[in-house]
Design an enzyme around this catalytic site. Structure first.
Site, mmCIF file in Angstrom:
data_model
loop_
_atom_site.group_PDB
_atom_site.id
_atom_site.type_symbol
_atom_site.label_atom_id
_atom_site.label_comp_id
_atom_site.label_asym_id
_atom_site.label_seq_id
_atom_site.Cartn_x
_atom_site.Cartn_y
_atom_site.Cartn_z
ATOM 1 C CG ASN A 155 -1.793 1.092 1.428
ATOM 2 O OD1 ASN A 155 -1.372 2.375 1.164
ATOM 3 N ND2 ASN A 155 -3.003 0.750 1.709
ATOM 4 C CG ASP A 183 -3.146 4.691 1.027
ATOM 5 O OD1 ASP A 183 -3.080 4.517 -0.256
ATOM 6 O OD2 ASP A 183 -3.854 4.123 1.598
ATOM 7 C CG HIS A 184 0.822 6.362 4.583
ATOM 8 N ND1 HIS A 184 -0.142 7.357 5.307
ATOM 9 C CD2 HIS A 184 0.312 5.193 5.124
ATOM 10 C CE1 HIS A 184 -1.109 6.821 5.513
ATOM 11 N NE2 HIS A 184 -1.016 5.642 5.735
ATOM 12 C CG HIS A 218 -8.118 3.925 1.622
ATOM 13 N ND1 HIS A 218 -8.161 3.791 2.917
ATOM 14 C CD2 HIS A 218 -9.072 4.524 1.388
ATOM 15 C CE1 HIS A 218 -9.423 4.020 3.452
ATOM 16 N NE2 HIS A 218 -10.074 4.469 2.390
ATOM 17 N NE ARG A 252 -8.900 8.386 4.692
ATOM 18 C CZ ARG A 252 -9.033 7.590 5.813
ATOM 19 N NH1 ARG A 252 -8.292 6.397 5.881
ATOM 20 N NH2 ARG A 252 -9.972 7.793 6.650
ATOM 21 N NE ARG A 272 -7.191 11.668 5.867
ATOM 22 C CZ ARG A 272 -7.798 11.089 6.867
ATOM 23 N NH1 ARG A 272 -6.952 10.226 7.625
ATOM 24 N NH2 ARG A 272 -8.948 11.250 7.252
ATOM 25 C CG HIS A 273 -3.711 8.966 1.706
ATOM 26 N ND1 HIS A 273 -4.263 8.235 0.889
ATOM 27 C CD2 HIS A 273 -3.672 8.566 3.026
ATOM 28 C CE1 HIS A 273 -4.953 7.378 1.756
ATOM 29 N NE2 HIS A 273 -4.545 7.618 3.073
ATOM 30 C CD GLU A 330 -6.760 -0.436 1.313
ATOM 31 O OE1 GLU A 330 -6.561 0.723 2.028
ATOM 32 O OE2 GLU A 330 -6.115 -1.490 1.715
ATOM 33 C CB THR A 377 -5.296 4.817 10.023
ATOM 34 O OG1 THR A 377 -5.494 3.492 8.918
ATOM 35 C CG2 THR A 377 -5.223 4.139 11.372
ATOM 36 C CB THR A 378 -9.243 1.745 7.987
ATOM 37 O OG1 THR A 378 -8.946 2.377 6.674
ATOM 38 C CG2 THR A 378 -10.506 1.092 8.037
ATOM 39 C CD GLU A 433 -7.302 -6.386 3.506
ATOM 40 O OE1 GLU A 433 -7.372 -6.256 2.225
ATOM 41 O OE2 GLU A 433 -6.372 -5.625 4.029
ATOM 42 C CG HIS A 493 -4.878 -1.473 9.824
ATOM 43 N ND1 HIS A 493 -4.511 -0.644 10.798
ATOM 44 C CD2 HIS A 493 -5.561 -0.479 9.035
ATOM 45 C CE1 HIS A 493 -4.732 0.337 10.868
ATOM 46 N NE2 HIS A 493 -5.372 0.486 9.698
ATOM 47 N N GLY A 494 -1.619 -2.486 10.393
ATOM 48 C CA GLY A 494 -0.556 -2.293 11.303
ATOM 49 C C GLY A 494 0.327 -3.462 11.417
ATOM 50 N N GLY A 527 1.189 -1.221 4.395
ATOM 51 C CA GLY A 527 1.582 -0.015 4.066
ATOM 52 C C GLY A 527 2.451 0.727 4.820
HETATM 53 N N1 PXP Z 1 -5.899 -3.385 4.615
HETATM 54 C C1 PXP Z 1 -6.864 -2.112 4.820
HETATM 55 C C2 PXP Z 1 -8.191 -2.519 4.180
HETATM 56 C C3 PXP Z 1 -6.602 -1.129 5.057
HETATM 57 O O1 PXP Z 1 -7.524 -0.043 5.086
HETATM 58 C C4 PXP Z 1 -5.240 -0.513 5.142
HETATM 59 C C5 PXP Z 1 -4.777 0.901 5.596
HETATM 60 O O2 PXP Z 1 -5.033 1.595 4.622
HETATM 61 C C6 PXP Z 1 -4.095 -1.320 5.123
HETATM 62 C C7 PXP Z 1 -4.635 -2.820 4.748
HETATM 63 C C8 PXP Z 1 -2.840 -1.307 5.378
HETATM 64 O O3 PXP Z 1 -2.592 -0.970 6.815
HETATM 65 P P1 PXP Z 1 -1.128 -0.274 7.342
HETATM 66 O O4 PXP Z 1 -0.939 0.824 6.506
HETATM 67 O O5 PXP Z 1 -1.333 -0.161 8.636
HETATM 68 O O6 PXP Z 1 -0.179 -1.342 6.725
#
Ligand code: PXP
Length: 242
Positions: free
Chosen positions: A9, A11-12, A45, A47, A51-52, A71, A101-102, A152, A187-188, A209
């Site tokens: 991911n 995004d950042h 993602h 949004r 924002r990104h 996403e 974040t989500t 997911e 996530h995380g 990500g």
């Molecule tokens: N999966 C989903 C559905 C998410 O919304 C995110 C965050 O955008 C991620 C995975 C990735 O999470 P992280 O950036 O914490 O690795």
């Protein structure tokens, strides 16, 4: 033991770009580097507040040589955009404006009537749809009832140090697999915690990500992706010798 795809991911990368409003660093360039280093999927993602990632980023990402996973929140606006842009896959996630974040999985149980026509429309134009859910059996069962090919699982609580969460994720993955849908998670996740998740036998895809983009500052994005890949592969190998 089956292969687990790594979705990176980016995004950042766009978050950093947007701090100055210019074009650098470009998330597409980051995606290309990640692919060369072993990413199987690129995740972005879009949004509601942009924002990104921007719409232009999503459009440009379609020319990448791996599947694009978009996403997005289940809104009419996002549905229209996805049907126009046609990424390979869409993952439906909940979104609140003020969140960093989500924050949790989608409440599929409470939103079946809203989600069904959106999912039907996305799938009608050939997009592969997943829903992002907490590892709760009733959410997974509801997601499956919507006819999606994948769920997911939200790993945020596990990544946050909740010990009981790994058992819930394992049970959720087993149930989703038994019901015939593909299991993704994310996530995380980071180098320290990815192994236990990657070792869930039914898992087919991980989306990671924030940690990879942060770690890129210290070891570079390509090395961060390569190391993540090798940790995932080591976890899968450990399964096949059990
Ligand atoms: N999966 C989903 C559905 C998410 O919304 C995110 C965050 O955008 C991620 C995975 C990735 O999470 P992280 O950036 O914490 O690795």
């Amino acid at each position: 033991m089956s292969f687990v795809r790594l979705g990176v991911n980016v995004d950042h990368v766009a978050s950093i770009r947007n701090l100055r409003g210019g074009t650098h660093p470009d998330p597409i360039k980051a995606a290309q580097l990640a692919i060369e280093a072993g990413a199987d999927v690129i995740t972005m993602h879009l949004r509601e507040d942009r924002r990104h990632i921007s719409e232009d980023d999503i459009k440009r990402a379609r020319s990448l040589p791996v599947p694009l996973n978009m996403e997005m929140a289940p809104t009419e606006e996002m549905n229209d955009l996805a049907c126009m842009i046609r990424p390979y896959a869409c993952c439906l996630v909940p979104e609140r404006r003020a969140e960093l974040t989500t924050e949790g999985g989608l409440d599929v149980v409470g939103r079946l009537a809203v989600l069904q026509p959106m999912i039907d429309r996305l799938q009608g134009v050939g997009i592969r749809v997943a829903v992002f859910v907490d590892p709760e059996l009733h959410q997974i069962e509801s997601a499956v009832s919507l006819g999606v090919p994948a769920v997911e699982l939200h790993t945020g609580a596990y990544a946050g140090g909740n010990d009981g969460e790994l058992d819930r994720l394992r049970a959720a993955a087993g149930r989703a697999h038994d019901l015939g849908v593909e299991v993704h998670a994310g996530h995380g996740l980071n180098f320290a915690n990815v192994g236990s998740i990657a070792a869930i036998p039914q898992l087919r895809e991980l989306n990671i990500g924030h940690f990879l983009v942060g770690e890129a500052m210290f070891i570079g994005l390509a090395d961060a992706v390569r190391r993540m890949r090798s940790l995932i592969e080591a976890a899968r190998r450990s399964l096949s010798v059990l």
